[in-house]
Design a protein around this motif. Structure first.
Motif, PDB file in Angstrom:
ATOM      1  N   ALA A 176       0.650  -1.116   0.052  1.00  0.00           N
ATOM      2  CA  ALA A 176       0.035   0.082   0.157  1.00  0.00           C
ATOM      3  C   ALA A 176       1.017   1.151   0.145  1.00  0.00           C
ATOM      4  O   ALA A 176       1.951   1.300   0.402  1.00  0.00           O
ATOM      5  CB  ALA A 176      -0.807  -0.050   1.141  1.00  0.00           C
ATOM      6  N   ARG A 177       0.154   2.084  -0.387  1.00  0.00           N
ATOM      7  CA  ARG A 177       1.024   3.528  -0.590  1.00  0.00           C
ATOM      8  C   ARG A 177       0.096   4.606  -0.613  1.00  0.00           C
ATOM      9  O   ARG A 177      -0.831   4.479  -1.451  1.00  0.00           O
ATOM     10  CB  ARG A 177       1.885   3.757  -1.840  1.00  0.00           C
ATOM     11  N   ASN A 178       0.376   5.513   0.328  1.00  0.00           N
ATOM     12  CA  ASN A 178      -0.517   6.857   0.195  1.00  0.00           C
ATOM     13  C   ASN A 178       0.269   8.134   0.137  1.00  0.00           C
ATOM     14  O   ASN A 178       1.454   8.223   0.866  1.00  0.00           O
ATOM     15  CB  ASN A 178      -1.731   6.803   1.259  1.00  0.00           C
ATOM     16  N   VAL A 206      -2.841   5.709  -3.309  1.00  0.00           N
ATOM     17  CA  VAL A 206      -2.319   5.296  -4.856  1.00  0.00           C
ATOM     18  C   VAL A 206      -2.226   3.891  -4.970  1.00  0.00           C
ATOM     19  O   VAL A 206      -2.039   3.257  -6.054  1.00  0.00           O
ATOM     20  CB  VAL A 206      -1.258   6.174  -5.197  1.00  0.00           C
ATOM     21  N   ALA A 207      -2.218   3.143  -3.869  1.00  0.00           N
ATOM     22  CA  ALA A 207      -1.867   1.748  -3.999  1.00  0.00           C
ATOM     23  C   ALA A 207      -2.608   1.011  -2.655  1.00  0.00           C
ATOM     24  O   ALA A 207      -2.438   1.581  -1.565  1.00  0.00           O
ATOM     25  CB  ALA A 207      -0.637   1.186  -4.075  1.00  0.00           C
ATOM     26  N   ARG A 208      -3.592   0.298  -2.783  1.00  0.00           N
ATOM     27  CA  ARG A 208      -4.488  -0.179  -1.840  1.00  0.00           C
ATOM     28  C   ARG A 208      -4.284  -1.848  -1.528  1.00  0.00           C
ATOM     29  O   ARG A 208      -4.663  -2.608  -2.184  1.00  0.00           O
ATOM     30  CB  ARG A 208      -5.859  -0.130  -2.435  1.00  0.00           C
ATOM     31  N   GLY A 226      -2.865   4.023 -11.104  1.00  0.00           N
ATOM     32  CA  GLY A 226      -1.836   3.619 -10.187  1.00  0.00           C
ATOM     33  C   GLY A 226      -0.793   2.382 -10.681  1.00  0.00           C
ATOM     34  O   GLY A 226      -0.381   1.741  -9.729  1.00  0.00           O
ATOM     35  N   LYS A 227      -0.762   2.217 -12.106  1.00  0.00           N
ATOM     36  CA  LYS A 227      -0.075   1.009 -12.503  1.00  0.00           C
ATOM     37  C   LYS A 227       1.279   1.439 -12.364  1.00  0.00           C
ATOM     38  O   LYS A 227       2.167   0.601 -11.986  1.00  0.00           O
ATOM     39  CB  LYS A 227      -0.523   1.030 -14.016  1.00  0.00           C
ATOM     40  N   THR A 241       2.831   3.800 -10.766  1.00  0.00           N
ATOM     41  CA  THR A 241       3.019   3.900  -9.007  1.00  0.00           C
ATOM     42  C   THR A 241       3.244   2.387  -8.583  1.00  0.00           C
ATOM     43  O   THR A 241       4.207   2.114  -7.954  1.00  0.00           O
ATOM     44  CB  THR A 241       1.836   4.377  -8.321  1.00  0.00           C
ATOM     45  N   PHE A 242       2.658   1.524  -9.086  1.00  0.00           N
ATOM     46  CA  PHE A 242       2.876  -0.116  -8.534  1.00  0.00           C
ATOM     47  C   PHE A 242       4.315  -0.439  -8.990  1.00  0.00           C
ATOM     48  O   PHE A 242       4.813  -1.144  -8.419  1.00  0.00           O
ATOM     49  CB  PHE A 242       1.794  -0.975  -9.202  1.00  0.00           C
ATOM     50  N   GLN A 277      -8.098   2.504  -9.338  1.00  0.00           N
ATOM     51  CA  GLN A 277      -7.722   3.269  -8.329  1.00  0.00           C
ATOM     52  C   GLN A 277      -7.092   2.478  -7.218  1.00  0.00           C
ATOM     53  O   GLN A 277      -7.507   2.577  -6.018  1.00  0.00           O
ATOM     54  CB  GLN A 277      -9.414   3.461  -7.632  1.00  0.00           C
ATOM     55  N   GLY A 278      -5.821   1.955  -7.596  1.00  0.00           N
ATOM     56  CA  GLY A 278      -4.855   1.393  -6.677  1.00  0.00           C
ATOM     57  C   GLY A 278      -5.043   0.182  -6.171  1.00  0.00           C
ATOM     58  O   GLY A 278      -4.458  -0.464  -5.320  1.00  0.00           O
TER      59      GLY A 278
END
Lengths: 335, 252, 286
Positions: free
Chosen positions: B12-14, B20-22, B43-44, B46-47, B222-223
């Motif tokens: 996860a990342r916020n 942005v990643a859940r 969020g691709k 970002t992943f 959406q993440g």
């Protein structure tokens, strides 16, 4: 895998494999420097200082032109080397020239290593500020520690032993100083040239061109930057040591923004990242300064300012860059 | 089931209130031909940044061949076999094409930091770099500076660099974006030629490419992972069609 | 000197640093441009104000206004002609250009007016001392302290409460996104840059009795302006305010008690601060 590549591909391979080979014009600056010894025997004092600045600018090129680290504080290492030689000669009776230079390189290099490890964690304005602060700290330290450094007045009247015990410095005509400095400069230049064409040097260019990409190819970026910074500091220290030895004095002018900005201007005017930019820049700038600045200091400053603005806008790669453009223009006209 | 090549657990990342990643649980198998799709802003990238270490997660872990690499910086993960291409080219623009790839190859071979021997004398590095360029049909442009190349050709250099790193995991962020459709086969051919144990994850919007290439598709919205499975399943998945493929038809 | 005098003297110094540097902080945060010539604008403004009041006998307010307007206009022209072309350039090119610009400014002032230090002829109401009740202190310094604080509050309100301020804050945080919202970022830059340089001009004039005013001014104080901006955090008005007061106070105190080498402390402190928090005390981590 060994399918014969097309002609363009083979040419590219040949080019990359031949990059480090000596080009025909490379011995010319050195021959010219030797010629100066015979043709301008009354100007060797100026010539020696010019060679010292070439060495200083060369050290800056390694860190700025190749590794892409923008620093306004490189005089810290020049001054560190200068004062090391001065203090060893004045207080420890250690005035053998070559070993003095080694000491200067070690001290300056260590300061470069430590400050590089600490400072290179930052970038941009913060890094610029930190390089300025480090240099200012060393400058203030030299100013305050007058028992060791002679403070504001510096240490005049130093004396040094003869090089190899044979060639004594002559304070009148600077003959030995000139050749001694030229020899050291040549040695350092060969070393830097080797570094630049090695894989290490290529990776520095990569760091300068695209930092993100270098991280993404697994390069230990920070380690390379710190190594480049430390080596560059050591070389600047050698230049500073030469300053003290050939001038027989050292003072605060070896540190501070004037000296640091001066070497930056020299390198940019000549062309950074091109090895010979240091030589071109130092020769052009110092000769102009020697003749014009003394006579018309304010007009010199005005002209220099305008030149710098023009270079930043139109000629980022300095005189060598302009030379390249000219050569390409000539080649197109012939085609 | 064999150990996955690359795995995330609860990643996860916020950024403040922006998530942005859940809670992403993701597996990339050895030999995978895996595609990651999703609408813009899902969020691709970002992943991928989280996988490669360009971005640190707020929670969760990343495992490479069973070893937790969450704390490792980017360069260290590259040394362990993760290579990526960027959505927007990240090349050494002022250097020739061959030099670009040679730098990557030199790093992989561990000679990037050698100071004494001229780089031009390292024939093995140069030959390997040239071989990669030949595979990408870039041999004729080997001597040209990156900035002289059309964008699509630069994209292929980007892939050549990633291949030059000898990866075990290849993360490609929109490798075909900007490449003329007549040349996209070069990318697929290069991936086909890869050793079968290498796992490849592609982010793509070009659905043709995705369905030709992928054996497994993950849909990110959406993440978070919306759906995951073989292409036929995803193509028929009602929610996916609604969220993504429905709007994709408008783009064609 | 007793504590109160030291405090007030240091605050006055700091206020001048703030008035000059706040423009630099905003434009560096906004445009990401390393402007080493900022001190030059302060110097030019100082000369306009000093000459205006001295030789031309203008009233104080008019001279300040003239300084602000003339320097802001010059800054706007330079920004459109030159600075705008270098926004995308490397940091090195920006450093180079602005060093060149400041050399030109220094040379022109030296040629046009001369190398001597200028003194500010204060209007009658600013001379002498004011009775604060518990002590008497120089009116001029007190006015600077009040003015600086008022300026900080006005700027802070302007940034937080007006639409223009919001646009600037947005552009500082994320330039590309602000552009995609349809805001003319180019015009924003020009106006902000001109305003910042105008403020610097006022600072240069007002501070003539405290920091001095001569052609070497821009280079002598360059490090201090940059330190204040770096320590305060780019684009943060409150940050620059407190950083300027801190540096001003420290410098004032050190000059009195450690005249030799007191500046070492400031550089060392800056070094430690920036290593601990590279984005400045109030800055936001990128």
């Amino acid at each position: 895998m060994s399918a014969v590549p097309g002609a363009a591909g083979a040419a590219a391979v040949a080019a990359i494999r031949a990059r480090h080979r000596l080009r025909w014009w490379e011995p010319l600056p050195w021959l010219a420097a030797i010629a100066v010894f015979f043709t301008f025997p009354n100007h060797l004092a100026f010539g020696t200082q010019l060679l010292v600045m070439v060495l200083f600018a060369l050290s800056l090129d390694l860190v700025l032109g190749y590794a892409g680290i923008v620093t306004l504080g490189h005089a810290a290492f020049f001054g560190a080397g200068a004062y090391t030689v001065g203090m060893l000669a004045a207080h420890a009776g250690w005035n053998e020239p070559l070993s003095g230079l080694v000491a200067a390189a070690v001290v300056a290099g260590l300061i470069g290593l430590v400050s590089g490890l600490v400072l290179l964690r930052t970038h941009g304005l913060t890094l610029l500020m930190l390089t300025l602060c480090t240099m200012a700290l060393i400058e203030e330290g030299a100013n305050m520690g007058s028992a060791w450094t002679g403070g504001f007045d510096g240490m005049p009247g130093l004396s040094f032993k003869a090089v190899f015990g044979v060639f004594a410095f002559d304070p009148l005509y600077f003959r030995v100083q000139y050749l001694y400095t030229l020899a050291v400069l040549l040695g350092v230049f060969v070393f830097v040239r080797m570094l630049v064409y090695s894989s290490f040097g290529r990776s520095l260019t990569g760091i300068r061109e695209n930092l993100l990409r270098m991280h993404a190819v697994g390069a230990p970026v920070r380690r390379r930057q710190v190594v480049a910074y430390a080596i560059s500091a050591a070389l600047a220290g050698i230049a500073g040591g030469l300053f003290t030895q050939t001038n027989a004095y050292v003072n605060l002018s070896t540190l501070g923004l004037d000296r640091a900005a001066g070497v930056l201007i020299i390198l940019i005017l000549g062309g950074y990242g091109r090895l010979y930019g240091a030589i071109v820049g130092a020769v052009v700038y110092l000769m102009l300064e020697h003749t014009l600045a003394r006579a018309y200091p304010t007009a010199w400053q005005l002209g220099l300012g305008i030149t710098l603005m023009a270079v930043a806008l139109f000629a980022r790669n300095g005189l060598i860059g302009l030379g390249d453009k000219f050569a390409r223009w000539l080649a197109r006209r012939r085609a | 089931m064999s150990a996955p090549l690359l795995e995330t657990r609860g990643l996860a990342r916020n950024f403040g209130a922006l998530v942005v990643a859940r809670d992403i649980d993701f597996r990339l198998e050895p030999g995978a031909r895996h595609a990651l799709i999703g609408p813009n802003g899902a969020g691709k990238t970002t992943f991928v940044n989280l996988l490669t270490g360009a971005l640190a997660p707020s929670a969760g872990s990343v495992l490479l061949e069973g070893t937790d690499v969450t704390r490792l910086p980017q360069a260290a993960r590259v040394k362990r076999g993760i290579a990526r291409t960027f959505q927007i080219n990240q090349l050494f623009r002022g250097l020739p094409v061959l030099q670009n790839v040679a730098i990557a190859v030199a790093e992989r071979r561990g000679v990037g930091g050698r100071m004494f021997r001229p780089a031009g004398l390292r024939r093995d590095v140069i030959d390997e770099a040239m071989g990669l360029l030949e595979r990408m049909k870039l041999a004729d442009e080997a001597g040209r500076t990156i900035s002289e190349l059309p964008y699509g050709r630069q994209r292929l250099v980007e892939l050549a660099i990633a291949l030059g790193l000898g990866p075990r995991v290849l993360l490609l962020d929109e490798p075909a974006a900007g490449v003329p459709s007549a040349e996209t086969h070069v990318i697929l051919d290069a991936i086909d030629a890869l050793s079968p144990e290498i796992g490849v994850l592609i982010i793509e919007h070009d659905m043709d490419l995705v369905f030709r290439f992928a054996k497994k598709i993950t849909v990110l919205v959406q993440g978070a992972i919306l759906a995951e499975g073989p292409p036929e399943e995803i193509a028929a998945h009602p929610e996916v069609r609604a969220v993504y493929l429905g709007t994709e038809a408008a783009h064609g | 000197m007793d504590l109160a005098s030291i405090l007030l003297g240091g605050l006055a110094s700091g206020m001048v640093l703030f008035i000059v540097s706040v423009g630099l902080s905003v434009t560096m945060g906004l445009m990401g441009f390393v402007n080493l010539a900022h001190g030059g604008f302060a110097m030019l403004g100082g000369y306009v104000i000093v000459v205006g009041m001295g030789e031309l006998g203008m009233p104080f307010g008019a001279a300040l206004l003239a300084g602000f307007v003339l320097v802001a206009a010059l800054a706007a022209v330079l920004e459109r002609l030159f600075y705008a072309r270098l926004y995308a350039a490397s940091e090195l090119d920006q450093v180079l250009f602005t060093i060149g610009l400041v050399f030109v400014m220094i040379a022109l002032i030296t040629l046009g007016i001369g190398p001597e230090t200028q003194t500010l002829t204060l209007p009658a109401w600013l001379r002498g001392q004011t009775d604060l009740g518990f002590m008497q202190y120089r009116t001029y310094s007190l006015v600077i302290i009040v003015f600086g604080t008022a300026l900080m509050l006005a700027l802070w309100l302007g940034f937080e409460r007006t639409r223009f301020g919001a646009m600037i804050r947005a552009a500082v945080d994320n330039r590309r996104m602000t552009q995609s919202l349809g805001i003319d970022v180019g015009r924003l830059f020009t106006i902000t840059f001109a305003f910042g340089c105008g403020l610097a001009a006022i600072g240069g004039g007002l501070g003539a009795e405290i920091l001095g005013l001569d052609p070497q001014y821009p280079l002598r104080y360059l490090a201090y302006f940059l330190i204040v901006v770096a320590v305060g955090g780019l684009g943060r008005v409150t940050g620059v305010f407190f950083a300027a007061l801190l540096i001003g106070l420290l410098d004032f105190v050190l000059k009195i008690h450690f005249p030799k080498g007191g500046t070492m402390f400031i550089y060392a402190l800056t070094l430690i601060l920036l290593l601990w928090r590279p984005q400045g005390i109030f800055g936001r981590r990128a």
